[in-house]
Enzyme design. Structure first.
Site: not given
Ligand SMILES: [Zn+2]
Length: 330
Positions: A13, A200
């Site tokens: 996506d 992250e």
């Protein structure tokens, strides 16, 4: 320098062609018919948003991936694109629960993705597998625990049919990573390999937590450099990191200051990946080009690709085939 790439961390996506999305958005009526391409394009790129707001950008591609045809075509066209870039193997992240807004079941969404991958593998010189993603949603893992367990059992059902494992994705800092432990415990019992997005977004403490949950790889993991014990945990486990340098620039790095160099020099098995090609405006050749510009040698970059072969959720035979292709032995 090798021109064959392995991409182990690529979100479907987040990696679609903008022109394709725009045409589908018009076709499906999810944007007003008089929307110009320029106006649509403008909605996609972050303008300083952080955290959850940054992730809201995924609503743009997700608006057009709510029927089987769009999901199939998204996978097919993405694999066509990256095959042209020189990618010979990819593991595509897919969150089935994100594709149920207009009535598809998670299973219907996954089957559409599988069919797109299979058709692309038939038509282009590329091999690919889907990693189904559990999603972070809200402030507690309980918010969508039911949906995540459904994803887990679907993954077991289709494992080996262009589905190779699991991941946990979304905005990482919503809640304690340990809240997801029951999902991964069950995945382990069912022999499903998994990677986890961890470290992250500024929280290196998630790295040892994800390792303790049995992750075979970590998505990003770069904030492990916050604490030597986090890096040591990676080294002790021997697991590789799926590093996505351009993607991480959102978190304040430059190519030169990104921790990939430090991690590699400390002996961490690093792989190079593209993450979200739409938002990052990147591809695998670009990642390698930029790393070379900041001092990575051809040998180091080849090692990253070979690390990716070792880290792939594939059989030993399949890995050997890839290795031969990378080293031009065939
Ligand atoms: Zn990711």
């Amino acid at each position: 320098m090798n021109h064959k790439y392995i991409d182990l961390h690529l979100h479907i996506d987040g990696s679609l062609n903008v022109r394709w999305m725009y045409e589908r958005a018009l076709l499906r009526g999810v944007i007003p018919a008089d929307t110009t391409f320029a106006a649509y394009y403008d909605t996609i790129f972050p303008k300083g948003e952080q955290g959850d707001a940054l992730f809201a950008k995924f609503d743009v591609p997700l608006a057009v991936m709510q029927c089987e045809e769009d999901i199939h075509d998204a996978c097919y066209s993405l694999l066509k694109q990256i095959s042209e870039d020189g990618v010979i193997y990819a593991e595509l992240r897919f969150g089935p629960q994100l594709h149920t807004r207009k009535g598809l079941s998670q299973e219907q969404a996954l089957l559409a993705a599988i069919s797109g991958v299979k058709d692309a593998m038939r038509d282009f010189p590329i091999k690919a597998n889907i990693l189904n993603a559990f999603m972070h949603a809200g402030d507690s893992a309980r918010v969508n625990e039911k949906e995540n367990f459904e994803t887990l059992y679907l993954t077991r059902k289709y494992l080996g049919q262009c589905v190779a494992g699991l991941d946990l994705a979304g905005y990482e800092n919503n809640c304690d990573l340990n809240e997801y432990a029951p999902l991964f415990e069950e995945a382990r019992k069912l022999n499903i390999p998994y990677t986890i997005h961890a470290g992250e977004m500024g929280n290196g403490a998630n790295v040892p937590k994800a390792i303790a949950m049995g992750a075979k790889r970590l998505g990003h993991g770069i904030f492990a450099v916050q604490d030597p014990s986090y890096v040591q945990a990676i080294l002790d486990s021997g697991i590789p990191l799926e590093v996505c340098v351009t993607s991480n620039l959102y978190f304040g790095f430059t190519y030169a200051t990104h921790p990939i160099r430090e991690l590699m020099d400390k002996g961490v098995k690093v792989t190079v990946n593209s993450d979200d090609m739409t938002f990052c405006l990147n591809n695998m050749p670009y990642e390698f080009y930029m790393l070379k510009k900041v001092g990575f040698s051809d040998e180091e970059l080849l090692q990253c690709t070979l690390n990716a072969v070792d880290a792939a959720f594939l059989s030993d035979e399949e890995k050997q085939e890839l290795r031969k292709k990378i080293l031009n032995e065939e």
